[in-house]
Design an enzyme around this catalytic site. Structure first.
Site, PDB file in Angstrom:
ATOM      1  N   HIS A 108       0.844  -1.201   0.000  1.00 46.42           N
ATOM      2  CA  HIS A 108       0.000   0.000   0.000  1.00 46.42           C
ATOM      3  C   HIS A 108       0.874   1.243   0.000  1.00 46.42           C
ATOM      4  O   HIS A 108       2.097   1.158   0.136  1.00 46.42           O
ATOM      5  CB  HIS A 108      -0.893  -0.001   1.245  1.00 46.42           C
ATOM      6  CG  HIS A 108      -0.091   0.031   2.514  1.00 46.42           C
ATOM      7  ND1 HIS A 108       0.363  -1.115   3.132  1.00 46.42           N
ATOM      8  CD2 HIS A 108       0.363   1.079   3.263  1.00 46.42           C
ATOM      9  CE1 HIS A 108       1.063  -0.783   4.212  1.00 46.42           C
ATOM     10  NE2 HIS A 108       1.082   0.546   4.312  1.00 46.42           N
ATOM     11  N   SER A 110       1.111   4.609   2.190  1.00 43.74           N
ATOM     12  CA  SER A 110       0.630   5.198   3.451  1.00 43.74           C
ATOM     13  C   SER A 110       0.284   6.675   3.280  1.00 43.74           C
ATOM     14  O   SER A 110       1.012   7.424   2.620  1.00 43.74           O
ATOM     15  CB  SER A 110       1.683   5.046   4.550  1.00 43.74           C
ATOM     16  OG  SER A 110       1.883   3.692   4.871  1.00 43.74           O
ATOM     17  N   SER A 195       7.267  11.399   1.432  1.00 40.84           N
ATOM     18  CA  SER A 195       7.710  10.752   0.199  1.00 40.84           C
ATOM     19  C   SER A 195       6.801   9.541  -0.001  1.00 40.84           C
ATOM     20  O   SER A 195       6.994   8.491   0.634  1.00 40.84           O
ATOM     21  CB  SER A 195       9.177  10.312   0.312  1.00 40.84           C
ATOM     22  OG  SER A 195       9.572   9.595  -0.830  1.00 40.84           O
ATOM     23  N   PHE A 196       5.812   9.676  -0.855  1.00 42.60           N
ATOM     24  CA  PHE A 196       4.809   8.626  -1.006  1.00 42.60           C
ATOM     25  C   PHE A 196       5.392   7.446  -1.784  1.00 42.60           C
ATOM     26  O   PHE A 196       5.959   7.621  -2.873  1.00 42.60           O
ATOM     27  CB  PHE A 196       3.579   9.178  -1.719  1.00 42.60           C
ATOM     28  CG  PHE A 196       2.897  10.272  -0.941  1.00 42.60           C
ATOM     29  CD1 PHE A 196       2.112   9.975   0.164  1.00 42.60           C
ATOM     30  CD2 PHE A 196       3.069  11.599  -1.301  1.00 42.60           C
ATOM     31  CE1 PHE A 196       1.505  10.979   0.890  1.00 42.60           C
ATOM     32  CE2 PHE A 196       2.461  12.616  -0.576  1.00 42.60           C
ATOM     33  CZ  PHE A 196       1.677  12.312   0.528  1.00 42.60           C
ATOM     34  N   HIS A 197       5.238   6.265  -1.232  1.00 49.01           N
ATOM     35  CA  HIS A 197       5.862   5.085  -1.818  1.00 49.01           C
ATOM     36  C   HIS A 197       5.123   3.819  -1.397  1.00 49.01           C
ATOM     37  O   HIS A 197       4.353   3.823  -0.428  1.00 49.01           O
ATOM     38  CB  HIS A 197       7.327   4.992  -1.378  1.00 49.01           C
ATOM     39  CG  HIS A 197       7.480   4.875   0.114  1.00 49.01           C
ATOM     40  ND1 HIS A 197       7.521   5.976   0.943  1.00 49.01           N
ATOM     41  CD2 HIS A 197       7.560   3.790   0.929  1.00 49.01           C
ATOM     42  CE1 HIS A 197       7.644   5.576   2.200  1.00 49.01           C
ATOM     43  NE2 HIS A 197       7.677   4.256   2.216  1.00 49.01           N
ATOM     44  N   SER A 199       6.155   0.082  -0.254  1.00 48.71           N
ATOM     45  CA  SER A 199       7.265  -0.785   0.149  1.00 48.71           C
ATOM     46  C   SER A 199       7.069  -2.189  -0.407  1.00 48.71           C
ATOM     47  O   SER A 199       5.987  -2.773  -0.279  1.00 48.71           O
ATOM     48  CB  SER A 199       7.364  -0.836   1.679  1.00 48.71           C
ATOM     49  OG  SER A 199       7.684   0.433   2.204  1.00 48.71           O
TER      50      SER A 199
END
Length: 252
Positions: A108, A110, A195-197, A199
């Site tokens: 996802h 976050s 920092s949208f990412h 994982s």
């Protein structure tokens, strides 16, 4: 004779004395029998003992406590196959360096930190969240590059997909709305410059330095993967996990 029987006898004697109009000083007082509770099993309070083996020796950010519901808000990328194929390629590359890399579960993006929510706040919190995201426009989600991240405690390292520039703008606006709800309930807001990412793989410990020299090779693998499976997907809802409960909130 049970304590209840003694009590009934006491009440019966009292009523008889009232009917006979006797003086209260003449009423015979009964000493109640103290029951023996030594054979009754008393249920102990719930206790929780953490077993590191169950969760791959990951360290909790905060201790488990009854009544506290670990919660976070996030966005899902619906194409699971896209992730699974990429994870397999990256894991083979990383395991040449260290074999302990594990694929992340429930991938996802976050939109909040993990926070603690009390049970009685679940309903009002979810209602507030639905209200504030309902006027959000749908947007396309795409990824740009692989980056290495550590959690705040520096106990785990992640290889993650960073979203592209345009998607980052939409997610920033969305997370700011969610921050307003978190502030209302006195909960910690998201990072100031997030920092949208998503994982993909994790390992215990801080491995950022070791991975610095391998990041270029990982991004070459990503570029090849994006060339084969290049596509964007429309995001039209926000998700929230509260303990073992899952919620979805659709945009307009």
């Amino acid at each position: 004779m049970s304590a209840l029987s003694y009590l009934c006898e006491y009440e019966s004697n009292s009523e008889d004395s009232d009917c006979d109009n006797k003086n209260t000083s003449d009423v015979k007082k009964i000493k109640l029998h103290v029951p023996d509770l030594s054979d009754i099993v008393v249920a102990p309070r719930d206790t929780y003992k953490d077993n590191p083996e169950v969760h791959g020796y990951r360290i909790r950010s905060f201790p488990h406590e009854r009544g506290n519901w670990a919660s976070f808000v996030y966005v899902k990328y619906p194409d699971v196959e896209f992730f699974n194929i990429l994870i397999d390629k990256l894991q083979k590359e990383l395991c040449c360096i260290e074999e302990s890399w594990q694929p992340c579960e429930d991938i996802h993006i976050s939109l909040s930190k993990t926070f603690i929510l009390k049970y009685h706040l679940i309903t009002p919190f979810t209602s507030s969240l639905q209200k504030i995201v309902s006027d959000t426009d749908c947007f396309d989600l795409a990824f740009d590059a692989l980056k290495v991240y550590c959690n705040e405690e520096k106990t785990r390292t992640f290889v993650a997909l960073e979203v592209d520039y345009f998607c980052n703008k939409h997610l920033t606006k969305l997370s700011q709305k969610i921050d307003e709800v978190l502030k209302e309930y006195k909960l910690p807001k998201f990072h100031d410059s997030p920092s949208f990412h998503a994982s993909l793989l994790w390992i215990n410990g801080n491995k950022k330095t070791e991975l610095k020299n391998n990041l270029e090779n990982l991004n070459i693998i990503l570029k090849q993967h994006l060339h084969e499976y290049s596509k964007t997907t429309c995001i039209s809802r926000v998700n929230c996990k509260i303990g073992n409960k899952y919620f979805q909130y659709s945009f307009q």
